[in-house]
Write an enzyme that holds these catalytic residues in place. Structure first.
Site, PDB file in Angstrom:
ATOM      1  N   TYR A 123       0.864  -1.306   0.008  1.00 58.41           N
ATOM      2  CA  TYR A 123      -0.008  -0.048  -0.005  1.00 58.41           C
ATOM      3  C   TYR A 123       0.811   1.285  -0.212  1.00 58.41           C
ATOM      4  CZ  TYR A 123      -4.393   2.353   0.622  1.00 58.41           C
ATOM      5  OH  TYR A 123      -5.472   3.362   0.369  1.00 58.41           O
TER       6      TYR A 123
ATOM      7  N   LYS B  75      -2.934   8.537   3.332  1.00 56.39           N
ATOM      8  CA  LYS B  75      -4.220   8.250   3.974  1.00 56.39           C
ATOM      9  C   LYS B  75      -4.113   8.515   5.304  1.00 56.39           C
ATOM     10  CE  LYS B  75      -7.010   6.289   0.825  1.00 56.39           C
ATOM     11  NZ  LYS B  75      -8.019   6.954   0.150  1.00 56.39           N
TER      12      LYS B  75
HETATM   13  P1  NAD Z   1     -12.124   4.297  -8.109  1.00 52.50           P
HETATM   14  O1  NAD Z   1     -11.272   4.180  -9.252  1.00 52.50           O
HETATM   15  O2  NAD Z   1     -13.534   3.885  -8.777  1.00 52.50           O
HETATM   16  O3  NAD Z   1     -12.275   5.578  -7.591  1.00 52.50           O
HETATM   17  C1  NAD Z   1     -11.056   6.696  -7.495  1.00 52.50           C
HETATM   18  C2  NAD Z   1     -11.471   7.834  -8.106  1.00 52.50           C
HETATM   19  O4  NAD Z   1     -10.585   8.937  -7.990  1.00 52.50           O
HETATM   20  C3  NAD Z   1     -11.869   7.843  -9.756  1.00 52.50           C
HETATM   21  O5  NAD Z   1     -13.257   8.321  -9.885  1.00 52.50           O
HETATM   22  C4  NAD Z   1     -10.777   8.916 -10.395  1.00 52.50           C
HETATM   23  O6  NAD Z   1     -11.250   9.324 -11.603  1.00 52.50           O
HETATM   24  C5  NAD Z   1     -10.570   9.793  -9.366  1.00 52.50           C
HETATM   25  N1  NAD Z   1      -9.566  10.663  -9.367  1.00 52.50           N
HETATM   26  C6  NAD Z   1      -8.150  10.289  -9.648  1.00 52.50           C
HETATM   27  N2  NAD Z   1      -7.533  11.523  -9.655  1.00 52.50           N
HETATM   28  C7  NAD Z   1      -8.445  12.454  -9.816  1.00 52.50           C
HETATM   29  C8  NAD Z   1      -8.326  13.953  -9.871  1.00 52.50           C
HETATM   30  N3  NAD Z   1      -6.886  14.315 -10.468  1.00 52.50           N
HETATM   31  N4  NAD Z   1      -9.361  14.795  -9.947  1.00 52.50           N
HETATM   32  C9  NAD Z   1     -10.686  14.339  -9.452  1.00 52.50           C
HETATM   33  N5  NAD Z   1     -10.680  12.743  -9.275  1.00 52.50           N
HETATM   34  C10 NAD Z   1      -9.639  11.881  -9.572  1.00 52.50           C
HETATM   35  O7  NAD Z   1     -11.765   3.607  -6.889  1.00 52.50           O
HETATM   36  P2  NAD Z   1     -12.582   3.461  -5.518  1.00 52.50           P
HETATM   37  O8  NAD Z   1     -11.809   2.122  -4.979  1.00 52.50           O
HETATM   38  O9  NAD Z   1     -13.850   3.364  -5.424  1.00 52.50           O
HETATM   39  O10 NAD Z   1     -11.873   4.635  -4.817  1.00 52.50           O
HETATM   40  C11 NAD Z   1     -12.521   5.663  -4.106  1.00 52.50           C
HETATM   41  C12 NAD Z   1     -11.863   5.941  -2.653  1.00 52.50           C
HETATM   42  O11 NAD Z   1     -11.948   4.889  -1.876  1.00 52.50           O
HETATM   43  C13 NAD Z   1     -10.228   6.108  -2.954  1.00 52.50           C
HETATM   44  O12 NAD Z   1      -9.931   7.380  -1.957  1.00 52.50           O
HETATM   45  C14 NAD Z   1      -9.831   4.892  -2.338  1.00 52.50           C
HETATM   46  O13 NAD Z   1      -8.592   5.170  -1.876  1.00 52.50           O
HETATM   47  C15 NAD Z   1     -10.692   4.702  -1.206  1.00 52.50           C
HETATM   48  N6  NAD Z   1     -10.596   3.056  -0.708  1.00 52.50           N
HETATM   49  C16 NAD Z   1     -10.591   2.078  -1.506  1.00 52.50           C
HETATM   50  C17 NAD Z   1     -10.838   1.139  -1.289  1.00 52.50           C
HETATM   51  C18 NAD Z   1     -10.703  -0.092  -2.066  1.00 52.50           C
HETATM   52  O14 NAD Z   1     -10.405  -1.353  -1.483  1.00 52.50           O
HETATM   53  N7  NAD Z   1     -11.332  -0.118  -3.346  1.00 52.50           N
HETATM   54  C19 NAD Z   1     -10.588   0.689   0.274  1.00 52.50           C
HETATM   55  C20 NAD Z   1     -10.443   1.803   1.369  1.00 52.50           C
HETATM   56  C21 NAD Z   1     -10.630   3.056   0.764  1.00 52.50           C
END
Ligand code: NAD
Length: 256
Positions: free
Chosen positions: A158, A165
């Site tokens: 990670y 984070k």
């Molecule tokens: P995802 O790829 O669907 O979403 C990530 C989003 O970030 C995308 O829509 C992308 O376009 C956007 N993004 C990236 N660069 C950007 C920019 N410059 N301007 C605006 N938007 C931008 O993936 P996800 O897993 O749904 O991620 C959403 C959140 O959840 C993130 O913060 C991620 O770290 C967090 N998260 C994910 C998980 C997991 O396992 N998927 C677990 C815990 C937390």
């Protein structure tokens, strides 16, 4: 006191496709009766976000571009939201990014550019959008961001995203301290691993999912719907006494 968000408007930032956690949050908000404003990063995503937004068949939904690395983009986006809807009641920040090559191997090899990029998009962006959102939350509001256990513990692969984070988690507390006097609450949800576009690039992601299925107290992986419903709680009046908090929605994995 209930979970209804009818008559209220929420910004959902970070839908990329139907697997996005942001889309899970959007559906839960929609089910609670909320009006939605979607923002997306870059033209490439516009059609898929519009298609998803249209599938809700809800009146008054807005879909706007907002690349969070650009202050100008953020200002334009919020100016358009202000003109179209006036007051907003909440914002879901579901945005993160790190270079694929920095999400495997040793954290020690993180580059300066990679470090700054991950922190800019994944952490600073919350502060930048909270500043704009404050002006539109004239009746108070609730901001929810998404974090991960890798900000609290060193989790293999990670890497720089974990450090970003941890910075995001600290921002939640400082923003909550600043915005409480305006009736604005700021909280995070620490989601368990979910197979999304962003997650797929994390090294050995399948092993992480298998570990959760075998060992988490609830013996199953987290769904976007579970995160979405917890977000609705944080957006609703039911959580009115909670700010600066992080809620783990991860089948209980964090207690191990
Ligand atoms: P995802 O790829 O669907 O979403 C990530 C989003 O970030 C995308 O829509 C992308 O376009 C956007 N993004 C990236 N660069 C950007 C920019 N410059 N301007 C605006 N938007 C931008 O993936 P996800 O897993 O749904 O991620 C959403 C959140 O959840 C993130 O913060 C991620 O770290 C967090 N998260 C994910 C998980 C997991 O396992 N998927 C677990 C815990 C937390």
């Amino acid at each position: 006191m209930n979970f209804s968000l009818a008559g209220k408007t929420f910004i959902v930032m970070g839908v990329a496709n139907k697997r996005s956690i942001a889309w899970g949050i959007a559906r839960s908000l929609h089910n609670a009766g909320a009006r939605l404003v979607f923002t997306y990063a870059g033209e490439r995503l516009e059609s898929s976000v519009r298609e998803l937004a249209d599938s809700l068949e809800a009146e008054g939904t807005l879909v706007l571009p907002c690349d969070v690395t650009s202050d100008e983009d953020i200002a334009n986006c919020f100016a358009q939201i202000k003109e179209a809807v006036g007051t907003i009641h909440g914002l879901a920040h579901c945005i993160a990014f790190a270079k694929t090559e920095e999400l495997k191997g040793e954290y020690l090899n993180t580059t300066r550019d990679g470090f700054l990029l991950a922190h800019n998009i994944s952490s600073y962006s919350l502060t930048a959008v909270a500043k704009e959102a404050r002006g539109l939350m004239t009746e108070g509001g609730s901001i929810v961001t998404l974090t991960y256990l890798g900000g609290e513990r060193a989790i293999k692969n990670y890497n720089v995203m974990g450090v970003a984070k941890a910075s995001l988690d600290a921002s939640v507390r400082y923003l909550a301290a600043d915005l409480g006097k305006d009736g604005i609450r700021v909280n995070s949800i620490s989601a368990g691993p979910i197979r999304t576009l962003s997650a797929k690039v994390i090294g050995e992601f399948n092993t992480i999912l298998k570990d959760i299925e075998e060992n988490a107290p609830l013996r199953r992986t987290t769904t976007p719907e579970e995160v979405g419903d917890a977000a609705v709680f944080l957006f609703s009046n039911m959580s009115r006494g909670i700010t600066g908090e992080n809620i783990h929605v991860d089948s209980g994995y964090h207690i191990l």
